[in-house]
Scaffold this active site. Structure first.
Site, short mmCIF file in Angstrom:
data_model
loop_
_atom_site.label_atom_id
_atom_site.label_comp_id
_atom_site.label_asym_id
_atom_site.label_seq_id
_atom_site.Cartn_x
_atom_site.Cartn_y
_atom_site.Cartn_z
N GLU A 11 0.70 -1.35 -0.29
CA GLU A 11 0.16 0.45 0.00
C GLU A 11 0.87 1.05 -0.12
OE1 GLU A 11 -3.56 2.00 2.97
OE2 GLU A 11 -2.80 0.43 3.16
N GLY A 64 -5.13 5.62 10.29
CA GLY A 64 -5.72 5.25 11.04
C GLY A 64 -5.15 4.81 12.21
N THR A 65 -3.95 3.72 11.90
CA THR A 65 -3.75 2.73 12.92
C THR A 65 -2.57 3.03 12.94
OG1 THR A 65 -3.54 1.22 11.76
CG2 THR A 65 -5.40 1.17 12.62
N SER A 66 -1.44 3.83 12.07
CA SER A 66 -0.14 3.15 12.27
C SER A 66 0.64 4.86 11.33
CB SER A 66 0.89 2.08 11.15
OG SER A 66 -0.07 2.03 10.04
N ALA A 67 1.56 5.17 11.58
CA ALA A 67 2.46 5.98 10.69
C ALA A 67 3.66 5.58 9.48
CB ALA A 67 2.94 7.51 11.43
N GLN A 68 4.21 5.55 8.89
CA GLN A 68 5.46 5.55 7.23
C GLN A 68 6.36 5.76 7.58
OE1 GLN A 68 1.56 3.29 8.03
NE2 GLN A 68 0.54 5.24 7.48
#
Length: 501
Positions: free
Chosen positions: A164, A203-207
């Site tokens: 993604e 919504g759940t993680s940073a990347q």
């Protein structure tokens, strides 16, 4: 010799000369029909909703990869697909209005050749981890529904977080013309601008996603992509539990635990006069839950009234404590460098909160801009945007978190505008993986072979026409001359006969 005897040789000479000229003239291929427009459909099954995107490109490619542009989109009514886990049979029904709309947008003769793909992201990944049977049932129901459409169904699957982000990176750099561009002659050439890195919050993680140099060994989990004849090694460094939704829940959980003896909780990251009733279970559940200890923890049904106190200094301290207590992601430069050290390049920070900050707060210093945002009242926030107040209330915490993550974790230089930018949209499209996925997919779609005719340049055609006219005129004059000579000879003989008499 009579003209009848001369005519055949002259015709042979003319035909021979014409044939030689035609063999020597260069020709070019002229398409008999214009290149067809091709279409592709991507369904982005996100956590809160599903969006159907239609893309189009010409049948002609550049080094096997299509030149794609976003055509239109349709938002599916209802929640995200993961919310149908209790009734999988309804998930396919929810897609029908947008699929019917797509049939009217794409010419009927193109339906069977239009690839259709569904990719599910964060919420389905989470469901697959906790309840794989339910996620499999949803994918099966989606497959049945999409197979019944007239389009060329390519599959429905849960997209890995690495894929993604890699496709998201491709989309952003494609729109910014960092991969390929048109030169001053109108020809497609590889761009020399260099690739941009990407910091995004889901919504759940940073990347953080960046291209690795060919000379460097890509860390485990890197994705290799080939676009327009160029190979790119893309790596994503992930921070689980640090997306915007999880950030909000974890901050509220910490505040409630710090003020556990009262039912009215002060939140320094929310604006004054803003408040919400919060149930303990809603902010303290799942693998991202934060607990200092197990004593005095509220029961799941306990309710708390959380009110905003609009204190920028206290909000920063709260966010720093959250980062310091994180065990799922490294925020220290030395440990981060040992895992992934992105090349010195330009970075884009994709965030609605920072995009709002850029448009509403006029300050070149990001730290000061965040302080000003955290000091805005509910009325000021609502005046600047049509976004829901619940979302706007979290912008202070999100902006503060991104500032600390970027400067302390990834050591970005926000003082250099040439190195770091923040925005929500790139060009005319929302940054997303769908465009990058389809660009990669066009490598596998055969290119149409248009029909051609041999054509001659207008100047050469004119010369040939003149040559033919001269040859025909010369031949006609030659024949006329021979006829006149013959007639004169005949007249002279007749006159000599009469003179003798």
């Amino acid at each position: 010799m009579s003209w009848r005897e001369l005519l055949p040789p002259w015709l042979v000479i003319v035909a021979g000369l014409t044939g030689i000229v035609l063999l020597c003239v260069s020709t070019k291929d002229v398409p008999t029909t214009p290149l067809r427009t091709k279409y592709g459909i991507i369904l982005d099954a996100g956590p809160s909703h599903t969006i159907l995107f239609i893309y189009q490109w010409t049948a002609n490619k550049a080094n096997n990869t299509g030149l794609i542009r976003e055509c239109s989109s349709c938002t599916v009514q209802g929640p995200g697909v993961s919310n149908y886990s209790d009734s999988p049979q309804k998930v396919g029904k929810s897609l029908e209005p947008c699929l019917h709309w797509a049939q009217s947008e794409i010419p009927a003769e193109q339906h069977s050749q239009t690839p259709l793909y569904l990719g599910a992201t964060a919420s389905m990944r989470q469901l697959n981890l906790t309840h794989p049977t339910l996620s499999d049932a949803l994918l099966a129901a989606l497959t049945v529904a999409l197979k019944s459409s007239p389009f060329d169904f390519q599959g429905a699957q849960i997209l890995s977080s690495l894929d993604e982000e890699a496709f998201n990176w491709v989309a952003v750099n494609y729109v910014l013309e960092n991969i390929i561009k048109y030169d001053w002659r109108g020809q497609l050439v590889p761009s020399r601008k260099g690739m941009a890195g990407l910091l995004s919050l889901g919504g759940t993680s940073a990347q953080l996603t960046s291209k690795m140099e060919e000379k460097n060994q890509a860390p485990k989990g890197g994705v290799r992509l080939k676009l327009y004849g160029q190979t790119h090694k893309v790596y994503t460094h992930q921070c689980p539990c640090h997306g915007t939704d999880q950030l909000r829940s974890r901050l509220l959980s910490m505040l409630i635990q710090d003020q556990r003896n009262v039912k009215t909780i002060s939140n320094p990251c929310w604006p004054l006069t803003y408040s919400q009733e919060v149930q303990w279970h809603s902010v303290h559940a799942g693998p991202c839950a934060v607990s200092d200890d197990t004593l005095g923890i509220p029961s799941p049904e306990d309710m708390f009234n959380v009110t905003g106190s609009s204190n920028s200094t206290a909000c920063r301290r709260l966010v720093q404590n959250l980062l310091n207590s994180s065990s799922s992601c490294s925020f220290f430069k030395q440990s981060l460098s040992s895992v992934f050290k992105p090349p010195w390049t330009r970075f884009l920070v994709i965030s609605e909160a920072l995009d709002f900050l850029r448009e509403t707060v006029s300050s070149p210093d990001l730290s000061q801009a965040v302080d000003k945002l955290c000091g805005m009242s509910v009325k000021e926030l609502a005046k600047e945007s049509q976004t829901s107040l619940d979302t706007l209330a979290d912008y202070c915490a999100v902006s503060t978190f991104i500032f600390h993550l970027s400067t302390k974790g990834y050591t970005f230089d926000f003082h250099s505008s040439a190195r770091t930018e923040f925005q929500e949209k790139i060009g005319d499209i929302s940054s997303g993986w769908t465009l990058g996925y389809l660009l990669n997919l066009t490598n596998t779609i055969p290119q149409d072979n248009p029909s051609f005719l041999k054509g001659i340049e207008p100047g050469v055609w004119s010369l040939l026409l003149i040559l033919f006219v001269v040859l025909l005129t010369g031949s006609f004059m030659r024949i006329s001359y021979r006829v006149m000579v013959r007639e004169n000879s005949f007249s002279n003989r007749n006159s000599s006969v009469f003179d003798d008499n």
